[in-house]
Scaffold this motif. Structure first.
Motif, short mmCIF file in Angstrom:
data_model
loop_
_atom_site.label_atom_id
_atom_site.label_comp_id
_atom_site.label_asym_id
_atom_site.label_seq_id
_atom_site.Cartn_x
_atom_site.Cartn_y
_atom_site.Cartn_z
N ASP A 81 0.86 -1.19 0.00
CA ASP A 81 0.00 0.00 0.00
C ASP A 81 0.89 1.23 0.00
O ASP A 81 1.48 1.58 1.03
N VAL A 82 1.02 1.89 -1.14
CA VAL A 82 1.85 3.10 -1.29
C VAL A 82 0.96 4.25 -1.73
O VAL A 82 0.24 4.12 -2.72
N VAL A 110 -0.04 -9.82 5.44
CA VAL A 110 0.99 -8.88 5.88
C VAL A 110 0.96 -7.68 4.94
O VAL A 110 1.05 -7.85 3.72
N THR A 111 0.83 -6.49 5.52
CA THR A 111 0.72 -5.27 4.73
C THR A 111 1.95 -4.40 4.93
O THR A 111 2.34 -4.14 6.07
N VAL A 112 2.53 -3.97 3.82
CA VAL A 112 3.63 -3.00 3.84
C VAL A 112 3.06 -1.69 3.34
O VAL A 112 2.64 -1.58 2.19
N ARG A 113 3.02 -0.70 4.22
CA ARG A 113 2.39 0.58 3.91
C ARG A 113 3.45 1.68 3.89
O ARG A 113 4.29 1.75 4.79
N ALA A 114 3.42 2.52 2.87
CA ALA A 114 4.39 3.61 2.72
C ALA A 114 3.65 4.92 2.51
O ALA A 114 2.71 4.99 1.69
N LEU A 158 10.33 9.37 4.52
CA LEU A 158 9.46 8.22 4.28
C LEU A 158 8.97 7.64 5.60
O LEU A 158 9.75 7.44 6.53
N ASP A 159 7.67 7.37 5.65
CA ASP A 159 7.06 6.67 6.78
C ASP A 159 6.62 5.29 6.30
O ASP A 159 5.79 5.18 5.38
N LEU A 160 7.19 4.25 6.91
CA LEU A 160 6.88 2.87 6.54
C LEU A 160 6.20 2.18 7.70
O LEU A 160 6.51 2.43 8.87
N GLU A 161 5.27 1.27 7.38
CA GLU A 161 4.64 0.42 8.37
C GLU A 161 4.55 -0.99 7.84
O GLU A 161 4.26 -1.19 6.66
#
Length: 354
Positions: A229-230, A265-269, A278-281
């Motif tokens: 999710d970017v 599993v979600t990688v959010r930017a 950059l904020d990553l989750e």
């Protein structure tokens, strides 16, 4: 809590005590002289009495000063011989000796913690190295003894153990380089969506190739769905892409290991507060991490109470933290209604290397 030493005289400082000793001795001598003049007592008796009184007071003050020093010497000598359990009494004194006792106790606490971590490091590294070496040795012994044939399947098993051993050694080398400050950052501007998409595809590809083989930095379960999710899609950032790869890969690996069957599993930017920051989750649907363990998550060889003996080395999150620290960023566990949420913040500009 330590007390910063203040300038000048303090109410209970050693200088104040010594000054008080001199003043009291003078007052005693003067008082006895006045008594002698009024009562016509011989001067020699007054001199003897004043000397005895001054010596008694001096002895009392000297004992209060030297006794703590003797104890500090004993504790320091014990610490020099590796006994970090000794502590100095009197850290609550309101003078310079109290400050010194408090400093020695804090030093002993730090040395005890370092010694404990050193022993844990040796024990954990020995354990982690022993497992793949034992597996590899068993395979080779079977081949040498004729129990198993040196066919491709047997060699593939030996190769997997060798790869696991190599990954562990490489992980330890990465930590050593980071500790010594010899890992330079090669930061550049990059597009976040295609970059993270490549990291996720690589993680899925490695999982498909290795099956259920355990490793560090690459997840090995194929039933967990990875979602990216970017926003905005054209988001760009400024960072060292190799080090950032270590961060994202290890966070994905940890999230997948603790995900339920067919979890997500979600990688959010998202764009950070500063230009090209950059904020990553990374979010999973696993059991989560108790808040009491949040501060220990990124310690070396810490597998957590919920790890369940997954075969990991406990070094992946430590490497992720060091890589983020190299950028001058932040990483930590955040509140989440379900599972675990790891937040990473990278600044737009990389701090200068020292």
């Amino acid at each position: 809590m330590s007390r910063p030493p203040g300038p000048g005289l303090r109410p209970f400082s050693i200088k104040t005590k010594l000054g008080t000793l001199v003043v009291v001795s003078v007052f005693i001598t003067t008082g006895l002289l006045l008594v002698a003049l009024r009562t016509e007592t011989e001067l020699r008796f007054i001199t003897v009495f004043s000397v005895i009184a001054s010596m008694l007071i001096t002895q009392f003050v000297a004992h209060s000063l030297t006794a703590p020093l003797d104890e500090m010497t004993t504790v320091a000598r014990a610490i020099s011989h590796g006994d970090y359990t000794r502590r100095v009494r009197g850290a609550g004194r309101r003078d310079e000796l109290g400050d010194l006792a408090d400093t020695i106790n804090r030093m002993a606490d730090d040395l005890e913690a370092v010694d404990r971590h050193r022993k844990e490091l040796v024990a954990n590294v020995s354990h982690e190295l022993r497992t793949p070496i034992a597996g590899l040795r068993a395979v080779l012994e079977n081949v040498v003894d004729g129990v198993s044939a040196a066919d491709p399947e047997t060699m593939r098993t030996a190769l997997k153990q060798t790869e696991r051993l190599g990954r562990l050694v490489e992980t330890l080398l990465d930590l050593s380089r980071l500790d010594n400050g010899v890992v330079p950052l090669k930061a550049r501007r990059f597009e976040v969506w295609p970059y993270l998409s490549g990291v996720l595809k690589e993680a899925n590809l490695v999982a498909a190739q290795r099956g259920l083989t355990s490793g560090s930095g690459t997840h090995t379960r194929k039933d967990v769905h990875l979602h990216l999710d970017v926003s905005p899609p054209e988001l760009t950032a400024h960072a060292d892409v190799e080090r950032l790869h270590q961060v994202v890969a290890n966070l994905i690996d940890n999230a997948v290991k603790h995900s339920p069957p067919h979890g997500r599993v979600t990688v959010r930017a998202r764009r950070g507060a500063h230009p090209e920051s950059l904020d990553l989750e990374v979010l999973d649907e696993g059991p989560g991490i108790p808040e009491s363990e949040w501060h220990r998550v990124f310690e070396r060889f810490n597998r957590g109470s919920a790890s369940g003996g997954d075969g990991g080395t406990g070094l992946g999150l430590a490497i992720a933290r060091w890589a983020v620290d190299l950028h001058g960023g932040r990483i930590g566990v955040a509140e989440s209604s379900r599972g675990c949420r790891i937040q990473v913040t990278l600044p737009g500009s990389v701090p200068s290397q020292r």
